[in-house]
Design a protein around this motif. Structure first.
Motif, mmCIF file in Angstrom:
data_model
loop_
_atom_site.group_PDB
_atom_site.id
_atom_site.type_symbol
_atom_site.label_atom_id
_atom_site.label_comp_id
_atom_site.label_asym_id
_atom_site.label_seq_id
_atom_site.Cartn_x
_atom_site.Cartn_y
_atom_site.Cartn_z
ATOM 1 N N SER A 129 40.942 44.380 52.984
ATOM 2 C CA SER A 129 41.362 43.620 54.113
ATOM 3 C C SER A 129 41.194 41.939 53.851
ATOM 4 O O SER A 129 41.831 41.267 54.059
ATOM 5 N N ILE A 130 40.082 41.622 52.954
ATOM 6 C CA ILE A 130 39.723 40.247 52.687
ATOM 7 C C ILE A 130 40.890 39.832 51.665
ATOM 8 O O ILE A 130 41.186 38.699 51.525
ATOM 9 N N LYS A 131 40.917 40.869 50.516
ATOM 10 C CA LYS A 131 42.207 40.307 49.690
ATOM 11 C C LYS A 131 43.547 40.056 50.344
ATOM 12 O O LYS A 131 44.131 39.014 49.818
ATOM 13 N N PRO A 160 32.196 37.584 38.872
ATOM 14 C CA PRO A 160 30.867 37.469 39.668
ATOM 15 C C PRO A 160 29.956 38.488 39.671
ATOM 16 O O PRO A 160 30.250 39.641 39.143
ATOM 17 N N TRP A 161 28.608 38.345 39.654
ATOM 18 C CA TRP A 161 27.745 39.227 39.288
ATOM 19 C C TRP A 161 27.668 40.591 40.117
ATOM 20 O O TRP A 161 27.525 41.619 39.662
ATOM 21 N N SER A 162 28.253 40.507 41.488
ATOM 22 C CA SER A 162 28.325 41.818 42.031
ATOM 23 C C SER A 162 29.658 42.612 41.690
ATOM 24 O O SER A 162 29.725 43.740 42.393
ATOM 25 N N GLY A 177 38.760 43.460 37.679
ATOM 26 C CA GLY A 177 39.374 42.326 37.561
ATOM 27 C C GLY A 177 40.752 42.234 38.237
ATOM 28 O O GLY A 177 41.743 41.567 37.567
ATOM 29 N N ASP A 178 40.837 42.385 39.427
ATOM 30 C CA ASP A 178 42.036 42.634 40.089
ATOM 31 C C ASP A 178 42.326 40.962 40.799
ATOM 32 O O ASP A 178 43.623 40.870 40.846
ATOM 33 N N VAL A 179 41.125 40.434 41.510
ATOM 34 C CA VAL A 179 41.523 39.206 42.153
ATOM 35 C C VAL A 179 40.163 38.468 42.168
ATOM 36 O O VAL A 179 38.897 39.007 42.174
ATOM 37 N N ASN A 180 40.466 37.018 42.145
ATOM 38 C CA ASN A 180 39.187 36.274 41.971
ATOM 39 C C ASN A 180 38.643 35.927 43.202
ATOM 40 O O ASN A 180 39.089 34.715 43.923
ATOM 41 N N VAL A 181 38.083 37.067 43.936
ATOM 42 C CA VAL A 181 37.928 36.694 45.568
ATOM 43 C C VAL A 181 36.749 35.859 45.603
ATOM 44 O O VAL A 181 36.824 34.796 46.382
ATOM 45 N N PHE A 184 43.645 32.179 42.604
ATOM 46 C CA PHE A 184 44.475 33.069 42.374
ATOM 47 C C PHE A 184 45.330 32.716 40.879
ATOM 48 O O PHE A 184 45.622 31.613 41.167
ATOM 49 N N LYS A 185 45.319 33.653 40.145
ATOM 50 C CA LYS A 185 46.371 33.274 39.102
ATOM 51 C C LYS A 185 46.970 34.602 38.845
ATOM 52 O O LYS A 185 46.557 35.527 38.336
ATOM 53 N N PHE A 186 48.412 34.593 38.862
ATOM 54 C CA PHE A 186 49.214 35.704 38.842
ATOM 55 C C PHE A 186 49.936 35.613 37.517
ATOM 56 O O PHE A 186 50.331 34.509 36.712
ATOM 57 N N ILE A 187 49.928 36.736 36.802
ATOM 58 C CA ILE A 187 50.619 36.643 35.250
ATOM 59 C C ILE A 187 51.450 37.901 34.977
ATOM 60 O O ILE A 187 51.210 39.009 35.440
#
Length: 474
Positions: A148-150, A95-97, A101-105, A44-47
């Motif tokens: 939920s995952i995020k 990621p391909w799917s 661009g909200d979170v690098n899950v 995660f990178k918060f800006i």
């Protein structure tokens, strides 16, 4: 993308503009430099910046097509992203799917899975850690499950890196997950889906790891989880995901039943038979059959505890108490007689623990128990807890035999298992039920010992807060 590192090396080497050797857990370059290595996580990178704005669309035709495609996949739309707010979470790579661009899950999930699988090799993964392995394959197909995952992932990494921004983001994602879950549960085409089921399990686990204010919070989610499992019915658990989720859920369902006073619907032959038939991949047939047999007995524990607890509120010398005492004793003795041959069989499949010196100078338990496998340890500790309940009941009603000594023996077996079983992120989760039972029959010294361990666990696992362990049994 501004602010997104391109190097896979540690932050110190990137800052020094030198090639990192990426040694785990810390690189040799930092060691030589004389500074602790910060590691390699890029999850995660918060800006700080302006809220995400929807890109200008080329045409109405393109807009409709894109919107329709997202609707089919269940991925969040740009309007969902714009609600994230000024503290945005950005992707290192897309990621391909995923198209937002909200979170690098996706990149963080591999780290999450690895951390929750520790300790031990992949062949010894605890059941709860196994279902984390499904996360990458289900992400991006349901907005409810994605949120939920995020929430769970952001909270975990926020705790690991002591990052308040991540934890705040996790709470926001949790709120979104609850909102979407309520909508999904009202939708006939979604309410029984595997994605909704996964979301409910994950949010219940989120509560166990995060909620330090309300000790009953996880109970509310566990109750909802049980209701969903029951309404879905035994016939819906036919694929690997649903089967694994069910077997993860059932411990929480039984614990909720035990401590809420509500009957356990899993205590029926229909559910037992279905779970015996469905084997989780990677588990040997003998171990599977033995575990399923134990769990079938375990589903009867709530009714036993309920009878015992009911006697706390009445005068046991009165005539109306005698039938309850008789029924409680009869059930306890029946379960004891069934667990004896089960234990003999299980101890041939899973080697009993060995006595080992504790790693610390523990005056109360200088000799601990070590096991050949974390899964074995979990079942053995569940067995010890069950035997504490049975012998405590037999002791209370004066049944002949060394019942008091057996209560102490099995209680101490649980405590002696703590050092081995508490390792890893899921360690406190594995010990939740056994320690809950052990503290019910603990003397003052043992109680203080358990509370000290719970205090340590609660820094990562909120459900271990000592205030959640107030005595409930007579």
């Amino acid at each position: 993308m501004v602010g997104v590192p391109h190097s896979s090396g540690c932050a110190t080497c990137v800052k020094r503009r030198i090639k990192c050797d990426e040694r785990f857990p810390g690189c040799a370059k930092c060691e030589k430099y004389g500074k602790p290595c910060p590691g390699y996580d890029r999850g995660f990178k918060f800006i700080a910046g302006k809220p995400y704005r929807t890109p200008r669309q080329k045409s109405k035709t393109d807009t409709g097509s894109s919107s329709e495609e997202r609707s089919k996949t269940g991925s969040p739309t740009t309007s969902d992203i714009s609600q994230v707010g000024p503290q945005a979470v950005v992707l290192k790579e897309q990621p391909w799917s995923l198209t937002y661009g909200d979170v690098n899950v996706m990149q963080s999930l591999e780290t999450l899975i690895d951390q929750f699988s520790q300790p031990g090799p992949s062949s010894q993964k605890h059941l709860v850690s196994q279902w984390f392995g499904f996360l990458p394959s289900v992400y991006g197909h349901s907005q409810t499950l994605d949120a939920s995952i995020k929430s769970f992932a952001a909270h975990h990494f926020g705790k690991v890196f002591q990052n308040d921004q991540m934890i705040a983001y996790a709470r926001a994602a949790y709120g979104e997950a609850l909102y979407r879950l309520r909508k999904a549960l009202k939708n006939p085409s979604e309410c029984f889906s595997s994605h909704v089921f996964y979301s409910v399990v994950l949010l219940c686990l989120y509560e166990l790891f995060t909620d330090t204010e309300d000790p009953e919070s996880w109970m509310k989610h566990a109750k909802g989880l049980g209701q969903l499992v029951k309404i879905r019915g035994p016939e819906r658990y036919r694929n690997d995901l649903d089967i694994t989720l069910l077997k993860v859920s059932r411990g929480l369902i039984v614990m909720h039943s035990m401590f809420s006073g509500e009957p356990c619907f899993l205590a029926t032959e229909e559910w037992h038979q279905m779970m015996r038939q469905q084997r989780v991949p990677g588990i040997s047939p003998d171990f599977h059959n033995s575990v399923e047999q134990f769990f079938a007995y375990f589903t009867y524990a709530p009714s036993l505890v309920h009878k015992f607890y009911h006697l706390k509120h009445i005068d046991i010398s009165t005539p109306e108490a005698l039938p309850i005492i008789s029924a409680t004793l009869e059930q306890a003795l029946d379960l004891q007689s069934k667990l004896a041959p089960w234990y003999e069989q299980f101890s041939r499949i899973a080697p009993p623990p060995l006595d080992t010196l504790a790693s610390t100078d523990d005056p109360l338990y200088p000799i601990i128990l070590t096991y050949s496998d974390m899964n074995h340890a979990s079942i053995y500790c569940g067995y010890y807890a069950y035997m504490v309940i049975i012998h405590e009941i037999l002791k209370t009603f004066g049944y002949p035999g060394p019942q008091a000594a057996m209560v102490i023996y099995y209680r101490d077996q649980i405590c002696r298992s703590v050092e081995y079983s508490s390792v890893g992120v899921l360690g406190p989760y594995r010990l939740g039920f056994p320690l809950r039972i052990a503290i019910e029959v603990a003397d003052s010294a043992t109680r203080l010992w358990i509370l000290a361990r719970l205090e340590q666990f609660s820094k990562v696992y909120a459900a271990s807060e000592p205030k959640n362990y107030e005595p409930i049994m007579p």
